[in-house]
Design an enzyme around this catalytic site. Sequence first.
Site, mmCIF file in Angstrom:
data_model
loop_
_atom_site.group_PDB
_atom_site.id
_atom_site.type_symbol
_atom_site.label_atom_id
_atom_site.label_comp_id
_atom_site.label_asym_id
_atom_site.label_seq_id
_atom_site.Cartn_x
_atom_site.Cartn_y
_atom_site.Cartn_z
ATOM 1 N N ASP A 79 -26.640 -84.615 33.661
ATOM 2 C CA ASP A 79 -25.780 -84.123 34.742
ATOM 3 C C ASP A 79 -25.452 -82.660 34.497
ATOM 4 O OD1 ASP A 79 -25.292 -86.759 36.071
ATOM 5 O OD2 ASP A 79 -24.332 -87.207 34.153
ATOM 6 N N ASP A 81 -22.312 -80.049 35.217
ATOM 7 C CA ASP A 81 -20.914 -79.914 35.616
ATOM 8 C C ASP A 81 -20.545 -78.446 35.722
ATOM 9 O OD1 ASP A 81 -20.651 -82.671 35.575
ATOM 10 O OD2 ASP A 81 -19.979 -82.712 33.497
ATOM 11 N N ASP A 159 -12.608 -81.562 24.534
ATOM 12 C CA ASP A 159 -12.517 -82.348 23.311
ATOM 13 C C ASP A 159 -13.180 -81.697 22.108
ATOM 14 O OD1 ASP A 159 -15.063 -82.699 24.362
ATOM 15 O OD2 ASP A 159 -14.874 -84.853 24.664
#
Length: 461
Positions: A79, A81, A159
């Site tokens: 993907d 983003d 994160d």
Amino acid sequence: MFSFIKKIFAPVSLAAQPADAPAAANAVKIYPRSEHCISRTQISENALKVLTRLKKADFEAYLVGGCVRDLLLGREPKDFDVATNASPEQVKQIFRNCRIIGRRFRLAHVFFGREIIEVATFRGGVDNEESDRQVVHEDGRLLRDNVFGTLEEDVWRRDFTVNALYYNIRDFSVVDYTGGMQDHAAGVMRLIGDPEVRYREDPVRMIRAIRFAVKLGFTLHPDTEKPIYAQADLLKSIPSARLYDEVLKLFLAGYGLQTFEMLRHYGLFGILFPETERCLATQEQDFPRLFLIRALENSDRRYNDGKTLTPYFLLAALLWEPLQVAAQKRIGSGENETLAYQNAANEVLARQIKITAMPRHITQSMRDVWFMQPKFSRTVGTRPYRLLEQPKFRAAYDFFQLRAETGGADPQLVEWWAQFQEADEELRKQMTTPGKTGGGKPRNRKSGRYRSRTKPVANPQ
């Protein structure tokens, strides 16, 4: 593996570090196009359209997260983003093929046929002990509301350092606030900020740390690794639906066996599958562990061969031994064998669903596989024909074969069923008629009359 990014050039300073960023954070660094390996030819055409149109509308636009990390490794991202300073409503004004989703934090999804480009507005709310946005849940988790912010604030909400690299469409540079490029080159997974606090904010980060480390071939930084042992129990507070999704990512992505071993090492597997862990820890024989290893190996092999996977087969393997323990306990108390297995399945699944919320169609398929296992010993009359017609026969047969390969079932029965599936009607009748030569019995492997064509076990689809 990392030779093409090992050389870290002297970066150019972009801006001062945010005043409320963690004290140990690195100053922002920019790696120009000449100092990294990302090419626009590697980026999805639709992702480039989103980035370019946001730029033309005078908004900031960056690729961010796993796609940048994977591009630096020379991998094709799953993907793409995008992070921007445009609000979701402003993104929607630019793209008619856009839908805003989310409640706690709104995101814009831009649709291009089957491909979806997720566009997130920069998040704010940097760690600050005096912030009135902090809430400590009764289970110890640290909660904060998501608010929009700046690029500098957005970095510290992510994160891991290797997931906080931003590819700037304006000059094709990589922006790094956290030392992510150095960690990426060294193959290190490092949490941004205080690991204990970050795990309390979202305990799923412990699972993600292991999943990324295995997937990328990275090691956990000691500061990231150490708190996992003490904070594993925080995972018990995570909604079961979310943990189910995480389990699928852990075990159905081509590296399930290594993930299983690492989860056990850090005490996390026992949180996700407590009954299975108890069986693994208390069994004198090595069968439960060997059975799971073979199931995971076959799932990994199937994934890496480009074949699809169904969750129920592996989940049935993960909970097979707890089912056996529960059923045998009931049988020992005088309960009918068939009823004992049905009730044991109800018990085991009811307890597991509270931890990982498996959908009903998954649990039903698991039951089908489990309940067909004793039927493979019935090779006389019409029963083999009826069993062969069951929708989940192939899954159940592969499961039975896997059990035989690891000492849990009769290999000659596996061979008999392999022969029966391929036999013509005349031979099938002979094989299932009592009194006939070999009727109703597995053929002797040494006789040579019927050669086995049993294939290696694979997750059925």
